[in-house]
Design a protein around this motif. Structure first.
Motif, PDB file in Angstrom:
ATOM      1  N   LEU A  99     143.905  -6.680 108.520  1.00 32.98           N
ATOM      2  CA  LEU A  99     143.705  -7.097 109.905  1.00 32.98           C
ATOM      3  C   LEU A  99     142.483  -7.993 110.042  1.00 32.98           C
ATOM      4  CD1 LEU A  99     144.446  -3.634 111.478  1.00 32.98           C
ATOM      5  CD2 LEU A  99     145.627  -5.722 112.172  1.00 32.98           C
ATOM      6  N   MET A 100     141.422  -7.636 109.343  1.00 35.16           N
ATOM      7  CA  MET A 100     140.184  -8.415 109.430  1.00 35.16           C
ATOM      8  C   MET A 100     140.374  -9.799 108.825  1.00 35.16           C
ATOM      9  SD  MET A 100     136.399  -7.077 108.340  1.00 35.16           S
ATOM     10  CE  MET A 100     134.918  -7.864 108.970  1.00 35.16           C
ATOM     11  N   LEU A 101     141.151  -9.880 107.738  1.00 37.70           N
ATOM     12  CA  LEU A 101     141.430 -11.173 107.109  1.00 37.70           C
ATOM     13  C   LEU A 101     142.110 -12.115 108.091  1.00 37.70           C
ATOM     14  CD1 LEU A 101     141.592 -12.869 104.423  1.00 37.70           C
ATOM     15  CD2 LEU A 101     143.894 -11.948 104.190  1.00 37.70           C
ATOM     16  N   VAL A 102     143.128 -11.615 108.785  1.00 41.21           N
ATOM     17  CA  VAL A 102     143.850 -12.445 109.750  1.00 41.21           C
ATOM     18  C   VAL A 102     142.959 -12.767 110.949  1.00 41.21           C
ATOM     19  CG1 VAL A 102     145.833 -12.540 111.308  1.00 41.21           C
ATOM     20  CG2 VAL A 102     146.090 -11.577 109.010  1.00 41.21           C
ATOM     21  N   LEU A 216     149.017  -7.579 102.816  1.00 38.65           N
ATOM     22  CA  LEU A 216     148.551  -8.968 102.917  1.00 38.65           C
ATOM     23  C   LEU A 216     147.593  -9.323 101.792  1.00 38.65           C
ATOM     24  CD1 LEU A 216     147.887  -9.448 106.738  1.00 38.65           C
ATOM     25  CD2 LEU A 216     149.641 -10.564 105.365  1.00 38.65           C
ATOM     26  N   LEU A 217     146.804  -8.352 101.359  1.00 34.28           N
ATOM     27  CA  LEU A 217     145.783  -8.620 100.352  1.00 34.28           C
ATOM     28  C   LEU A 217     146.355  -8.650  98.936  1.00 34.28           C
ATOM     29  CD1 LEU A 217     143.201  -6.273 101.984  1.00 34.28           C
ATOM     30  CD2 LEU A 217     142.948  -8.730 101.795  1.00 34.28           C
ATOM     31  N   SER A 218     147.618  -8.283  98.770  1.00 34.91           N
ATOM     32  CA  SER A 218     148.210  -8.242  97.429  1.00 34.91           C
ATOM     33  C   SER A 218     148.725  -9.599  96.981  1.00 34.91           C
ATOM     34  CB  SER A 218     149.362  -7.226  97.393  1.00 34.91           C
ATOM     35  OG  SER A 218     150.390  -7.619  98.289  1.00 34.91           O
ATOM     36  N   ALA A 219     148.724 -10.589  97.854  1.00 37.39           N
ATOM     37  CA  ALA A 219     149.208 -11.923  97.495  1.00 37.39           C
ATOM     38  C   ALA A 219     148.163 -12.972  97.843  1.00 37.39           C
ATOM     39  CB  ALA A 219     150.526 -12.214  98.215  1.00 37.39           C
ATOM     40  N   PRO A 220     147.033 -12.980  97.121  1.00 35.56           N
ATOM     41  CA  PRO A 220     145.974 -13.946  97.435  1.00 35.56           C
ATOM     42  C   PRO A 220     146.378 -15.364  97.032  1.00 35.56           C
ATOM     43  CG  PRO A 220     145.441 -12.757  95.433  1.00 35.56           C
ATOM     44  CD  PRO A 220     146.676 -12.125  95.982  1.00 35.56           C
ATOM     45  N   ALA A 270     137.215 -22.302 104.587  1.00 33.53           N
ATOM     46  CA  ALA A 270     137.193 -20.991 105.241  1.00 33.53           C
ATOM     47  C   ALA A 270     138.123 -20.016 104.532  1.00 33.53           C
ATOM     48  CB  ALA A 270     137.598 -21.133 106.707  1.00 33.53           C
ATOM     49  N   GLN A 271     139.275 -20.497 104.047  1.00 41.64           N
ATOM     50  CA  GLN A 271     140.169 -19.628 103.282  1.00 41.64           C
ATOM     51  C   GLN A 271     139.478 -19.097 102.035  1.00 41.64           C
ATOM     52  OE1 GLN A 271     143.653 -22.534 103.274  1.00 41.64           O
ATOM     53  NE2 GLN A 271     144.728 -20.580 103.140  1.00 41.64           N
ATOM     54  N   VAL A 272     138.812 -19.984 101.292  1.00 40.58           N
ATOM     55  CA  VAL A 272     138.120 -19.561 100.070  1.00 40.58           C
ATOM     56  C   VAL A 272     137.020 -18.561 100.410  1.00 40.58           C
ATOM     57  CG1 VAL A 272     136.800 -20.325  98.057  1.00 40.58           C
ATOM     58  CG2 VAL A 272     138.632 -21.763  98.955  1.00 40.58           C
ATOM     59  N   ALA A 273     136.299 -18.822 101.492  1.00 34.52           N
ATOM     60  CA  ALA A 273     135.217 -17.926 101.886  1.00 34.52           C
ATOM     61  C   ALA A 273     135.748 -16.551 102.281  1.00 34.52           C
ATOM     62  CB  ALA A 273     134.431 -18.540 103.042  1.00 34.52           C
ATOM     63  N   TRP A 275     138.828 -14.854 101.492  1.00 33.57           N
ATOM     64  CA  TRP A 275     139.587 -13.971 100.611  1.00 33.57           C
ATOM     65  C   TRP A 275     138.663 -13.204  99.684  1.00 33.57           C
ATOM     66  CZ3 TRP A 275     144.596 -12.422 100.441  1.00 33.57           C
ATOM     67  CH2 TRP A 275     145.476 -13.068 101.323  1.00 33.57           C
ATOM     68  N   PRO A 276     138.774 -11.876  99.659  1.00 37.97           N
ATOM     69  CA  PRO A 276     137.891 -11.064  98.807  1.00 37.97           C
ATOM     70  C   PRO A 276     138.259 -11.187  97.338  1.00 37.97           C
ATOM     71  CG  PRO A 276     139.506  -9.672  99.920  1.00 37.97           C
ATOM     72  CD  PRO A 276     139.702 -11.047 100.461  1.00 37.97           C
ATOM     73  N   VAL A 277     137.250 -11.183  96.467  1.00 36.86           N
ATOM     74  CA  VAL A 277     137.462 -11.265  95.023  1.00 36.86           C
ATOM     75  C   VAL A 277     136.581 -10.226  94.340  1.00 36.86           C
ATOM     76  CG1 VAL A 277     138.056 -13.722  95.053  1.00 36.86           C
ATOM     77  CG2 VAL A 277     135.673 -13.044  94.752  1.00 36.86           C
ATOM     78  N   GLU A 278     136.991  -9.818  93.156  1.00 41.59           N
ATOM     79  CA  GLU A 278     136.215  -8.849  92.402  1.00 41.59           C
ATOM     80  C   GLU A 278     135.082  -9.544  91.658  1.00 41.59           C
ATOM     81  OE1 GLU A 278     138.561  -6.407  89.880  1.00 41.59           O
ATOM     82  OE2 GLU A 278     139.819  -5.618  91.508  1.00 41.59           O
ATOM     83  N   ARG A 279     134.044  -8.786  91.375  1.00 41.45           N
ATOM     84  CA  ARG A 279     132.905  -9.325  90.635  1.00 41.45           C
ATOM     85  C   ARG A 279     133.351  -9.778  89.250  1.00 41.45           C
ATOM     86  NH1 ARG A 279     128.114  -4.872  91.953  1.00 41.45           N
ATOM     87  NH2 ARG A 279     128.144  -5.153  94.219  1.00 41.45           N
ATOM     88  N   GLY A 280     132.829 -10.923  88.818  1.00 44.06           N
ATOM     89  CA  GLY A 280     133.132 -11.423  87.493  1.00 44.06           C
ATOM     90  C   GLY A 280     134.481 -12.090  87.345  1.00 44.06           C
ATOM     91  N   SER A 281     135.265 -12.182  88.429  1.00 44.56           N
ATOM     92  CA  SER A 281     136.583 -12.799  88.357  1.00 44.56           C
ATOM     93  C   SER A 281     136.493 -14.310  88.526  1.00 44.56           C
ATOM     94  CB  SER A 281     137.496 -12.203  89.428  1.00 44.56           C
ATOM     95  OG  SER A 281     137.035 -12.557  90.717  1.00 44.56           O
TER      96      SER A 281
END
Length: 340
Positions: A99-102, A216-220, A270-273, A275-281
Protein backbone atom coordinates in the motif's frame (compact mmCIF):
# COMPACT_ATOMS: atom_id res chain seq x y z
CA UNK A 1 -0.04 37.87 -8.76
CA UNK A 2 -2.69 35.48 -7.49
CA UNK A 3 -5.52 33.80 -9.31
CA UNK A 4 -8.93 35.24 -8.62
CA UNK A 5 -11.09 32.58 -10.19
CA UNK A 6 -10.82 28.81 -10.16
CA UNK A 7 -12.76 26.15 -12.01
CA UNK A 8 -15.29 24.62 -9.65
CA UNK A 9 -14.38 21.09 -8.59
CA UNK A 10 -17.71 19.22 -8.36
CA UNK A 11 -16.02 16.30 -6.63
CA UNK A 12 -15.44 18.59 -3.68
CA UNK A 13 -18.40 20.91 -3.51
CA UNK A 14 -22.07 20.94 -4.39
CA UNK A 15 -22.92 23.02 -7.45
CA UNK A 16 -25.58 25.03 -5.65
CA UNK A 17 -24.13 26.18 -2.37
CA UNK A 18 -20.56 24.88 -2.12
CA UNK A 19 -21.42 22.26 0.52
CA UNK A 20 -19.07 19.26 0.25
CA UNK A 21 -20.61 16.30 -1.53
CA UNK A 22 -19.88 12.68 -0.54
CA UNK A 23 -16.85 10.97 -2.04
CA UNK A 24 -17.18 10.32 -5.77
CA UNK A 25 -18.55 6.88 -6.71
CA UNK A 26 -15.51 6.36 -8.93
CA UNK A 27 -13.18 7.04 -6.01
CA UNK A 28 -15.05 4.52 -3.86
CA UNK A 29 -15.03 1.91 -6.61
CA UNK A 30 -11.28 2.16 -7.10
CA UNK A 31 -10.68 1.19 -3.50
CA UNK A 32 -11.40 -2.42 -4.45
CA UNK A 33 -8.82 -2.46 -7.27
CA UNK A 34 -5.10 -3.13 -7.10
CA UNK A 35 -3.60 -0.29 -9.16
CA UNK A 36 -0.09 -1.69 -9.46
CA UNK A 37 2.74 0.77 -10.08
CA UNK A 38 1.01 3.98 -11.25
CA UNK A 39 4.25 5.56 -12.48
CA UNK A 40 4.94 2.58 -14.74
CA UNK A 41 1.39 2.82 -16.06
CA UNK A 42 1.63 6.44 -17.20
CA UNK A 43 5.21 6.24 -18.55
CA UNK A 44 5.02 2.85 -20.30
CA UNK A 45 3.78 4.44 -23.53
CA UNK A 46 7.14 6.19 -24.02
CA UNK A 47 10.13 4.05 -24.92
CA UNK A 48 13.80 4.53 -24.12
CA UNK A 49 14.46 6.24 -27.50
CA UNK A 50 11.34 8.40 -27.92
CA UNK A 51 10.49 10.72 -30.79
CA UNK A 52 9.73 14.40 -30.37
CA UNK A 53 6.02 13.79 -31.00
CA UNK A 54 5.89 11.06 -28.32
CA UNK A 55 7.50 13.33 -25.74
CA UNK A 56 5.20 16.23 -26.63
CA UNK A 57 2.15 13.96 -26.36
CA UNK A 58 3.29 12.82 -22.91
CA UNK A 59 3.93 16.39 -21.77
CA UNK A 60 0.46 17.45 -22.95
CA UNK A 61 -1.30 14.43 -21.40
CA UNK A 62 -1.80 16.11 -18.00
CA UNK A 63 -2.71 13.25 -15.64
CA UNK A 64 -5.49 13.85 -13.11
CA UNK A 65 -3.45 14.95 -10.10
CA UNK A 66 -6.55 15.38 -7.94
CA UNK A 67 -7.28 11.68 -8.42
CA UNK A 68 -3.61 10.92 -7.70
CA UNK A 69 -3.75 12.97 -4.47
CA UNK A 70 -6.86 11.11 -3.31
CA UNK A 71 -5.27 7.74 -4.10
CA UNK A 72 -2.04 8.74 -2.31
CA UNK A 73 -3.82 9.66 0.91
CA UNK A 74 -6.17 6.68 0.72
CA UNK A 75 -3.36 4.11 0.28
CA UNK A 76 -1.07 5.67 2.89
CA UNK A 77 -3.92 5.89 5.43
CA UNK A 78 -4.87 2.28 4.74
CA UNK A 79 -1.25 1.23 5.18
CA UNK A 80 -1.30 2.68 8.68
CA UNK A 81 -4.66 1.02 9.45
CA UNK A 82 -3.32 -2.38 8.38
CA UNK A 83 -0.21 -1.99 10.54
CA UNK A 84 -2.20 -0.99 13.61
CA UNK A 85 -5.13 -3.36 13.16
CA UNK A 86 -3.43 -6.73 12.61
CA UNK A 87 -2.02 -9.24 15.08
CA UNK A 88 0.18 -10.92 12.44
CA UNK A 89 2.91 -8.28 12.34
CA UNK A 90 5.05 -9.76 9.54
CA UNK A 91 2.11 -10.31 7.17
CA UNK A 92 0.63 -6.91 8.02
CA UNK A 93 3.91 -5.16 7.27
CA UNK A 94 4.11 -6.77 3.83
CA UNK A 95 0.57 -5.67 2.96
CA UNK A 96 1.28 -2.22 4.38
CA UNK A 97 4.47 -2.02 2.29
CA UNK A 98 2.48 -2.71 -0.90
CA UNK A 99 0.00 0.00 0.00
CA UNK A 100 2.79 2.40 0.88
CA UNK A 101 4.57 1.70 -2.42
CA UNK A 102 1.47 2.65 -4.41
CA UNK A 103 0.67 5.62 -2.16
CA UNK A 104 4.16 7.07 -2.46
CA UNK A 105 4.15 6.47 -6.23
CA UNK A 106 1.03 8.64 -6.49
CA UNK A 107 2.73 11.17 -4.19
CA UNK A 108 5.74 11.26 -6.53
CA UNK A 109 3.41 11.95 -9.47
CA UNK A 110 1.77 14.86 -7.64
CA UNK A 111 5.13 16.33 -6.62
CA UNK A 112 6.87 15.88 -9.98
CA UNK A 113 4.26 17.05 -12.48
CA UNK A 114 4.48 20.80 -13.18
CA UNK A 115 1.53 22.93 -12.04
CA UNK A 116 -0.05 23.75 -15.41
CA UNK A 117 -3.39 24.91 -13.99
CA UNK A 118 -5.20 25.53 -10.73
CA UNK A 119 -6.32 21.88 -10.70
CA UNK A 120 -2.71 20.73 -10.34
CA UNK A 121 -2.06 23.43 -7.75
CA UNK A 122 -5.08 22.35 -5.72
CA UNK A 123 -3.88 18.74 -5.75
CA UNK A 124 -0.37 19.65 -4.62
CA UNK A 125 -1.52 21.94 -1.81
CA UNK A 126 -4.17 19.49 -0.59
CA UNK A 127 -1.72 16.57 -0.39
CA UNK A 128 0.93 18.77 1.22
CA UNK A 129 -1.59 19.80 3.87
CA UNK A 130 -2.48 16.25 4.92
CA UNK A 131 1.14 15.03 4.70
CA UNK A 132 2.57 17.85 6.79
CA UNK A 133 5.59 16.65 8.83
CA UNK A 134 5.68 16.86 12.60
CA UNK A 135 7.11 20.17 13.74
CA UNK A 136 6.12 22.06 10.59
CA UNK A 137 3.48 24.18 12.31
CA UNK A 138 4.54 25.02 15.84
CA UNK A 139 2.39 27.38 17.83
CA UNK A 140 3.47 30.93 18.54
CA UNK A 141 4.29 30.33 22.20
CA UNK A 142 6.70 27.45 21.45
CA UNK A 143 10.42 28.08 21.16
CA UNK A 144 11.97 26.80 17.93
CA UNK A 145 13.55 23.46 18.83
CA UNK A 146 14.01 21.65 15.52
CA UNK A 147 16.90 19.26 15.05
CA UNK A 148 18.93 19.94 11.88
CA UNK A 149 17.74 16.67 10.28
CA UNK A 150 14.11 17.53 10.99
CA UNK A 151 14.58 21.04 9.61
CA UNK A 152 16.14 19.61 6.43
CA UNK A 153 13.26 17.13 6.08
CA UNK A 154 10.68 19.93 6.39
CA UNK A 155 12.58 22.10 3.91
CA UNK A 156 12.77 19.33 1.31
CA UNK A 157 9.09 18.42 1.72
CA UNK A 158 8.00 22.04 1.33
CA UNK A 159 10.10 22.34 -1.82
CA UNK A 160 8.73 19.06 -3.23
CA UNK A 161 5.14 20.33 -3.02
CA UNK A 162 5.97 23.90 -4.01
CA UNK A 163 3.68 25.34 -6.68
CA UNK A 164 5.45 28.63 -7.31
CA UNK A 165 4.31 32.10 -6.39
CA UNK A 166 2.37 32.99 -9.53
CA UNK A 167 -0.31 30.28 -9.34
CA UNK A 168 -2.03 30.34 -5.97
CA UNK A 169 -5.70 29.30 -6.01
CA UNK A 170 -8.20 31.16 -3.87
CA UNK A 171 -9.42 29.67 -0.63
CA UNK A 172 -12.91 28.19 -0.61
CA UNK A 173 -15.48 30.95 -0.26
CA UNK A 174 -17.22 31.33 3.07
CA UNK A 175 -20.92 30.49 3.42
CA UNK A 176 -23.49 33.09 2.46
CA UNK A 177 -26.34 34.05 4.77
CA UNK A 178 -28.76 31.49 3.27
CA UNK A 179 -26.33 28.51 3.02
CA UNK A 180 -26.63 25.37 5.12
CA UNK A 181 -24.39 22.36 5.68
CA UNK A 182 -22.08 24.52 7.76
CA UNK A 183 -20.79 21.60 9.84
CA UNK A 184 -18.74 20.37 6.86
CA UNK A 185 -18.08 23.56 4.95
CA UNK A 186 -14.84 23.19 2.94
CA UNK A 187 -11.77 25.06 4.12
CA UNK A 188 -9.89 24.77 0.81
CA UNK A 189 -10.54 23.92 -2.82
CA UNK A 190 -9.67 20.22 -2.58
CA UNK A 191 -10.11 18.98 0.98
CA UNK A 192 -8.92 15.37 1.16
CA UNK A 193 -9.98 15.01 4.79
CA UNK A 194 -13.61 15.49 3.72
CA UNK A 195 -13.41 13.24 0.65
CA UNK A 196 -11.83 10.20 2.30
CA UNK A 197 -12.44 8.14 5.47
CA UNK A 198 -10.74 9.35 8.68
CA UNK A 199 -7.31 7.98 9.50
CA UNK A 200 -6.94 5.18 12.02
CA UNK A 201 -9.54 2.60 13.00
CA UNK A 202 -10.34 -0.64 11.20
CA UNK A 203 -9.02 -1.31 7.67
CA UNK A 204 -11.38 -0.02 4.98
CA UNK A 205 -10.58 -2.10 1.91
CA UNK A 206 -7.13 -3.69 1.75
CA UNK A 207 -7.82 -6.43 4.30
CA UNK A 208 -10.11 -8.10 1.74
CA UNK A 209 -7.27 -8.33 -0.79
CA UNK A 210 -4.29 -8.69 1.50
CA UNK A 211 -2.49 -11.24 -0.68
CA UNK A 212 -2.75 -9.08 -3.78
CA UNK A 213 -1.38 -5.99 -2.03
CA UNK A 214 1.47 -7.95 -0.44
CA UNK A 215 2.19 -9.53 -3.83
CA UNK A 216 2.96 -6.16 -5.39
CA UNK A 217 6.45 -6.38 -3.94
CA UNK A 218 7.14 -9.80 -5.49
CA UNK A 219 7.49 -8.38 -9.01
CA UNK A 220 9.99 -5.51 -8.80
CA UNK A 221 11.01 -3.65 -11.96
CA UNK A 222 14.52 -3.83 -13.40
CA UNK A 223 16.09 -0.99 -11.39
CA UNK A 224 19.30 -1.06 -13.42
CA UNK A 225 17.31 -0.51 -16.61
CA UNK A 226 15.35 2.29 -14.92
CA UNK A 227 18.61 3.95 -13.86
CA UNK A 228 19.75 3.77 -17.50
CA UNK A 229 16.43 5.34 -18.50
CA UNK A 230 16.91 8.19 -16.04
CA UNK A 231 20.39 9.00 -17.37
CA UNK A 232 19.35 8.71 -21.02
CA UNK A 233 16.23 10.85 -20.69
CA UNK A 234 18.05 13.55 -18.70
CA UNK A 235 20.65 13.71 -21.48
CA UNK A 236 17.80 13.83 -24.03
CA UNK A 237 16.13 16.68 -22.17
CA UNK A 238 19.39 18.65 -22.02
CA UNK A 239 19.95 18.23 -25.77
CA UNK A 240 16.37 19.21 -26.61
CA UNK A 241 16.51 22.31 -24.39
CA UNK A 242 19.66 23.42 -26.24
CA UNK A 243 18.04 22.78 -29.63
CA UNK A 244 14.92 24.64 -28.53
CA UNK A 245 17.02 27.69 -27.62
CA UNK A 246 17.81 28.21 -31.31
CA UNK A 247 15.36 30.37 -33.28
CA UNK A 248 13.71 27.70 -35.43
CA UNK A 249 10.14 27.01 -36.51
CA UNK A 250 9.63 24.15 -34.06
CA UNK A 251 11.38 25.66 -31.03
CA UNK A 252 8.19 25.57 -28.95
CA UNK A 253 7.59 21.91 -29.86
CA UNK A 254 11.17 21.00 -28.95
CA UNK A 255 10.82 22.71 -25.59
CA UNK A 256 7.61 20.79 -24.81
CA UNK A 257 9.41 17.58 -25.81
CA UNK A 258 12.31 18.48 -23.51
CA UNK A 259 9.90 19.04 -20.64
CA UNK A 260 8.27 15.68 -21.36
CA UNK A 261 11.63 13.88 -21.29
CA UNK A 262 12.52 15.65 -18.06
CA UNK A 263 9.26 14.65 -16.35
CA UNK A 264 9.61 11.00 -17.39
CA UNK A 265 13.21 10.97 -16.15
CA UNK A 266 12.22 12.24 -12.71
CA UNK A 267 9.27 9.83 -12.51
CA UNK A 268 11.60 6.93 -13.36
CA UNK A 269 14.00 8.20 -10.69
CA UNK A 270 11.13 8.13 -8.20
CA UNK A 271 10.50 4.48 -9.12
CA UNK A 272 14.13 3.59 -8.40
CA UNK A 273 14.03 5.52 -5.14
CA UNK A 274 10.80 3.84 -4.02
CA UNK A 275 11.35 0.14 -4.66
CA UNK A 276 12.94 -1.57 -1.64
CA UNK A 277 16.13 -3.60 -2.16
CA UNK A 278 18.21 -5.82 0.08
CA UNK A 279 21.64 -4.79 1.31
CA UNK A 280 24.46 -5.79 -1.01
CA UNK A 281 22.13 -6.48 -3.95
CA UNK A 282 22.41 -5.10 -7.49
CA UNK A 283 19.51 -2.80 -6.69
CA UNK A 284 21.70 -0.84 -4.28
CA UNK A 285 24.10 0.00 -7.12
CA UNK A 286 21.18 1.09 -9.29
CA UNK A 287 19.92 3.40 -6.53
CA UNK A 288 23.39 4.91 -6.13
CA UNK A 289 23.65 5.51 -9.89
CA UNK A 290 20.26 7.16 -9.98
CA UNK A 291 20.96 9.27 -6.89
CA UNK A 292 24.20 10.52 -8.46
CA UNK A 293 22.40 11.34 -11.71
CA UNK A 294 19.80 13.41 -9.84
CA UNK A 295 22.33 15.01 -7.49
CA UNK A 296 24.36 16.13 -10.51
CA UNK A 297 21.29 18.12 -11.57
CA UNK A 298 21.82 20.46 -8.62
CA UNK A 299 23.93 22.67 -10.88
CA UNK A 300 21.37 22.54 -13.69
CA UNK A 301 18.22 24.53 -14.25
CA UNK A 302 15.84 21.66 -13.52
CA UNK A 303 12.71 22.73 -11.62
CA UNK A 304 13.44 22.83 -7.91
CA UNK A 305 10.28 20.93 -7.00
CA UNK A 306 11.41 17.98 -9.14
CA UNK A 307 14.81 17.79 -7.46
CA UNK A 308 13.15 18.09 -4.08
CA UNK A 309 10.58 15.42 -5.00
CA UNK A 310 13.28 12.75 -5.47
CA UNK A 311 14.96 13.69 -2.18
CA UNK A 312 11.57 13.56 -0.44
CA UNK A 313 10.61 10.20 -1.97
CA UNK A 314 13.99 8.72 -1.04
CA UNK A 315 13.38 9.72 2.57
CA UNK A 316 9.86 8.29 2.60
CA UNK A 317 11.09 5.08 0.95
CA UNK A 318 13.35 4.32 3.92
CA UNK A 319 10.21 3.77 6.02
CA UNK A 320 8.84 1.48 3.33
CA UNK A 321 12.05 -0.59 3.40
CA UNK A 322 12.01 -0.78 7.19
CA UNK A 323 8.56 -2.37 7.07
CA UNK A 324 10.17 -5.33 5.31
CA UNK A 325 13.04 -5.65 7.81
CA UNK A 326 15.47 -2.92 8.78
CA UNK A 327 18.19 -5.50 9.43
CA UNK A 328 18.29 -6.82 5.84
CA UNK A 329 16.93 -4.00 3.66
CA UNK A 330 19.00 -1.10 2.35
CA UNK A 331 17.86 2.05 4.16
CA UNK A 332 20.86 4.34 3.83
CA UNK A 333 20.14 7.82 2.51
CA UNK A 334 22.29 9.35 -0.24
CA UNK A 335 24.40 12.39 0.54
CA UNK A 336 22.66 15.14 -1.38
CA UNK A 337 24.03 18.48 -2.52
CA UNK A 338 22.19 21.06 -0.39
CA UNK A 339 20.50 22.83 -3.29
CA UNK A 340 17.00 22.40 -1.82
Amino acid sequence: MTATHAKKDHSVTNQDNGVPAPSEPSAIATRQQIPGDPIAMITSSVGDDPSVSELVAFRDSRPDLKYAARQAKMCLDESMRIRLGSTDVEAAHRVAAGLMLVGLSFTAMVCTWPPDSLDEVDAKLALAEVRKPHGDDQEDDYAAMLEPDTARFIRVRRAAFNVGELMVPPRATGPASHDRGLVSWPLQGLDLTLLLPPRGGEPVFADQQAGAWAGLLSAPPDLDRLADRVERLLATADRLFLLAARPTENSAELRRAAEGAQIIAYLAAAQVALWPVERGSAGVKAKRRMAKAIDDRACRGDPLHMQAAIRHIFEEATWLAKLLGAERMATRMPTWTEIV
